[in-house]
Scaffold this active site. Structure first.
Site, PDB file in Angstrom:
ATOM      1  N   ASN A  28      50.228  79.601  17.251  1.00 43.13           N
ATOM      2  CA  ASN A  28      49.021  79.164  17.947  1.00 43.13           C
ATOM      3  C   ASN A  28      48.269  80.385  18.494  1.00 43.13           C
ATOM      4  O   ASN A  28      48.729  81.524  18.358  1.00 43.13           O
ATOM      5  CB  ASN A  28      49.395  78.190  19.064  1.00 43.13           C
ATOM      6  CG  ASN A  28      50.102  78.875  20.215  1.00 43.13           C
ATOM      7  OD1 ASN A  28      50.900  79.783  20.015  1.00 43.13           O
ATOM      8  ND2 ASN A  28      49.829  78.442  21.429  1.00 43.13           N
TER       9      ASN A  28
ATOM     10  N   CYS B 142      47.802  82.009  21.272  1.00 39.05           N
ATOM     11  CA  CYS B 142      48.410  83.016  22.157  1.00 39.05           C
ATOM     12  C   CYS B 142      49.820  83.406  21.746  1.00 39.05           C
ATOM     13  O   CYS B 142      50.498  84.164  22.447  1.00 39.05           O
ATOM     14  CB  CYS B 142      48.386  82.525  23.604  1.00 39.05           C
ATOM     15  SG  CYS B 142      46.748  82.682  24.351  1.00 39.05           S
TER      16      CYS B 142
ATOM     17  N   GLU C  24      52.753  81.769  21.432  1.00 36.79           N
ATOM     18  CA  GLU C  24      54.010  81.255  21.965  1.00 36.79           C
ATOM     19  C   GLU C  24      54.613  80.117  21.143  1.00 36.79           C
ATOM     20  O   GLU C  24      55.802  79.851  21.237  1.00 36.79           O
ATOM     21  CB  GLU C  24      53.842  80.799  23.420  1.00 36.79           C
ATOM     22  CG  GLU C  24      53.089  79.489  23.621  1.00 36.79           C
ATOM     23  CD  GLU C  24      51.600  79.676  23.743  1.00 36.79           C
ATOM     24  OE1 GLU C  24      50.922  78.745  24.232  1.00 36.79           O
ATOM     25  OE2 GLU C  24      51.097  80.740  23.345  1.00 36.79           O
TER      26      GLU C  24
ATOM     27  N   THR D  54      49.740  79.906  30.565  1.00 36.24           N
ATOM     28  CA  THR D  54      49.469  79.035  31.720  1.00 36.24           C
ATOM     29  C   THR D  54      48.200  79.430  32.472  1.00 36.24           C
ATOM     30  O   THR D  54      48.153  79.362  33.695  1.00 36.24           O
ATOM     31  CB  THR D  54      50.659  78.969  32.707  1.00 36.24           C
ATOM     32  OG1 THR D  54      50.798  80.211  33.405  1.00 36.24           O
ATOM     33  CG2 THR D  54      51.965  78.642  31.987  1.00 36.24           C
ATOM     34  N   GLY D  55      47.151  79.799  31.735  1.00 38.49           N
ATOM     35  CA  GLY D  55      45.937  80.250  32.385  1.00 38.49           C
ATOM     36  C   GLY D  55      45.327  79.246  33.333  1.00 38.49           C
ATOM     37  O   GLY D  55      44.849  79.603  34.413  1.00 38.49           O
TER      38      GLY D  55
ATOM     39  N   ILE E  10      46.886  75.947  34.334  1.00 41.82           N
ATOM     40  CA  ILE E  10      47.765  75.223  35.253  1.00 41.82           C
ATOM     41  C   ILE E  10      48.389  76.119  36.306  1.00 41.82           C
ATOM     42  O   ILE E  10      48.756  75.644  37.384  1.00 41.82           O
ATOM     43  CB  ILE E  10      48.853  74.427  34.492  1.00 41.82           C
ATOM     44  CG1 ILE E  10      49.689  75.321  33.575  1.00 41.82           C
ATOM     45  CG2 ILE E  10      48.214  73.289  33.714  1.00 41.82           C
ATOM     46  CD1 ILE E  10      50.875  74.592  32.941  1.00 41.82           C
TER      47      ILE E  10
END
Length: 568
Positions: free
Chosen positions: A250, A252, A254, A394-395, A397
């Site tokens: 994906n 980024c 991960e 987690t930008g 959340i």
């Protein structure tokens, strides 16, 4: 248009996720039980699902996956078919990954009599980049993509240079897919063969060092390309014998995904479990278990943009459960980020996370049945999911939770994040501020002024108080890599981690970051040298008026952003 309250958002999300229990024989008492437990995860700030779940769950368009990988075969019509699916994914807030390695090289013969030859993989990037911009106009978030290309493709140099001009392909991250044999050739000073994907013909031989140098120079200059270590990815892939190797991720990096595979995301806030110099282990393990069930329910609550995506999401049931607030936990425990004590803590956290999440997946398999492709894994025990854990950026959340992002260190004592408002949102390190106030007796305003105008080493703190504050550019690049690699030992999918380089770092530092990442077993790596783009996503601020970004970030619950899909 009326904006939902936080309570209304939580009600909408947990009622839709709790209702999934009925599909597996749960009565109304069971539904109420899990609806309540899912709500408490968020109410108590222990766990947050991704922005896709928060925005879309329980709506008329309940597409809950954060990320997808789509195929790009060497076929004109099929490429445009993937373009249409990508637009559908972007429309609902998902990020997309593509591997370009099957596309024939520039100039290769094609069937059209009017054309001189194929335009090559890089030309297609511009089409998909334009689609993303058009689709996301007027949307709540910016779209994101990742493109990868094999290091052995004849167009590898053009691909490495694809983002050499700052601002070009702004909706894409790019990564070079590198195998172990290339790294051995690099170490030995040998050449590799570039092979046409059209017919397997060797186009030419190139010194591995020539490719490596160009890769490092571009990464140093613009932050792209990153690297994907495909052999490391597939050594941990339980479906490689059945579905073949995974070739990309994906946006980024991960989630390692097959073409037409999707995954949802969510992260546990580790900072919520710090207690008087220790960790509340029982509550943390309970949270890992409940979050695993919530994300598994999200697969069944989601409506995917293509039936082939639905089929593979159900066949593999891949999850993306991660952590955030790691840097906050370290500070609460007084552990420096760049220390052996940090690596030891990762081992304990990671081992517990792996044990609990896989115990939960096996319990769900006993209750609901294993994922259909389980029979191809060779595993001795059935499981509900082909993979459970990941480390996402987690930008969004992490801002909602008011904690540090993913496994990153805190960025600076005072910083600005380029989101939401025209001038971004300003933040400050509240723990450092509290320590300054306590140590000096100064007011919060006076202490904040010190933080803005003096480096950490000059602040009036005792050495032991100062040691725990290790910001992104205080940490040697090698330690960024070591932290990512240690987490990767315990993670099923992959780890998204940016290695921060100072503005004056030499190109050789970029090359060493990538080499060490492979050596330590990372599945992929990205780096960013401060100031190498027109405006950084994160900027330290020394003379800017700051305020509590946590209060501002509550607006993100309704404003929305794709979790784990922000371009690096």
């Amino acid at each position: 248009m009326r904006v939902e309250t936080t309570g209304e958002i939580l009600d909408r999300v947990v009622e839709a996720l709790g209702a999934v229990e009925r599909r597996f024989g749960g009565d109304e008492s069971t539904v109420r039980h899990w609806t309540s437990r899912f709500r408490s995860l968020m109410e108590e700030n222990r766990f947050w699902p991704s922005g896709r779940v928060l925005n879309n769950c329980g709506t008329r368009r309940p597409q809950l996956a954060s990320c997808f990988v789509l195929p790009l075969p060497d076929d004109f019509a099929e490429i445009f078919g993937s373009l249409a699916i990508a637009a559908a994914c972007h429309r609902t807030g998902g990020g997309t990954g593509f591997d370009l390695s099957a596309l024939r090289e520039a100039g290769a013969p094609i069937s059209s009599a009017e054309a001189a030859g194929a335009s090559g993989p890089v030309s297609w990037l511009h089409l998909f980049d334009a689609e993303t911009s058009v689709t996301m106009q007027g949307g709540k978030m910016r779209g994101a993509n990742l493109a990868s290309l094999s290091v052995r493709h004849p167009d590898i140099f053009a691909f490495i240079d694809a983002k050499a001009i700052v601002g070009r392909l702004s909706n894409f991250n790019i990564s070079v897919a590198i195998d172990d044999a290339f790294m051995y050739a690099l170490a030995a000073g040998e050449s590799i063969q570039l092979v046409s994907p059209r017919d397997g013909r060797v186009v030419r031989s190139v010194p591995a060092g020539e490719i490596w140098d160009r890769l490092a120079q571009n990464a140093w200059r613009t932050g792209d390309p990153g690297v994907l270590f495909v052999d490391a990815i597939n050594r941990a892939n339980p479906l490689a014998d059945h579905l073949g190797p995974i070739t990309t991720t994906n946006p980024c990096g991960e989630q390692t995904l097959y073409p037409y595979e999707a995954s949802n995301l969510g992260s546990v806030n580790l900072a919520a479990f710090a207690r008087a110099g220790g960790i509340e282990w029982a509550a943390l393990e309970e949270t890992f278990a409940d979050a695993t069930r919530l994300l598994d329910n999200a697969i069944d609550a989601s409506q995917y943009p293509d039936p082939r995506i639905t089929a593979l999401a159900v066949a593999n049931r891949r999850l993306g459960l991660g952590v955030m607030g790691f840097a906050d936990l370290l500070i609460a425990l007084g552990i420096p980020y760049d220390s052996q004590a940090c690596l030891d803590l990762i081992d304990e956290l990671g081992a517990r996370m792996r044990r609990v999440t896989w115990d939960t997946s096996r319990e769900l398999a006993a209750e609901r049945g294993p994922f259909p492709n389980w029979k191809y894994t060779g595993w001795s025990e059935p499981a509900r999911n082909c993979a459970v854990t990941t480390i996402a950026p987690t930008g969004t959340i992490s801002m909602v939770a008011g904690c540090s992002s993913g496994i990153e260190p805190r960025f600076a004592a005072v910083w600005n994040k380029d989101v939401l408002a025209k001038d971004g949102i300003n933040f400050y390190d509240e723990d450092l501020l509290a320590d300054l106030c306590r140590r000096t007796g100064m007011s919060a305003e006076e202490s904040l002024d010190l933080m803005k105008n003096k480096p950490l080493g000059e602040l009036p703190l005792a050495p032991a108080e100062r040691a725990k504050y290790r910001y992104a550019h205080d940490i040697a690049p090698e330690w960024h890599v070591r932290v990512a690699a240690r987490w990767q030992r315990h993670i099923d999918n992959a780890v998204s981690k940016t290695v921060n380089l100072p503005a004056d770092a030499p190109v050789s530092d970029a090359a060493e970051v990538y080499r060490l990442s492979w050596e330590l077993g990372c599945k992929g790596t990205s780096l960013y040298r401060q100031g190498s783009r027109g405006r950084d996503l994160l900027e330290s601020r020394s003379e800017t008026e700051t305020q509590d970004g946590y209060r501002q970030s509550k607006a993100l619950l309704s404003a929305g952003s794709a979790e784990g899909t922000a371009p690096r």
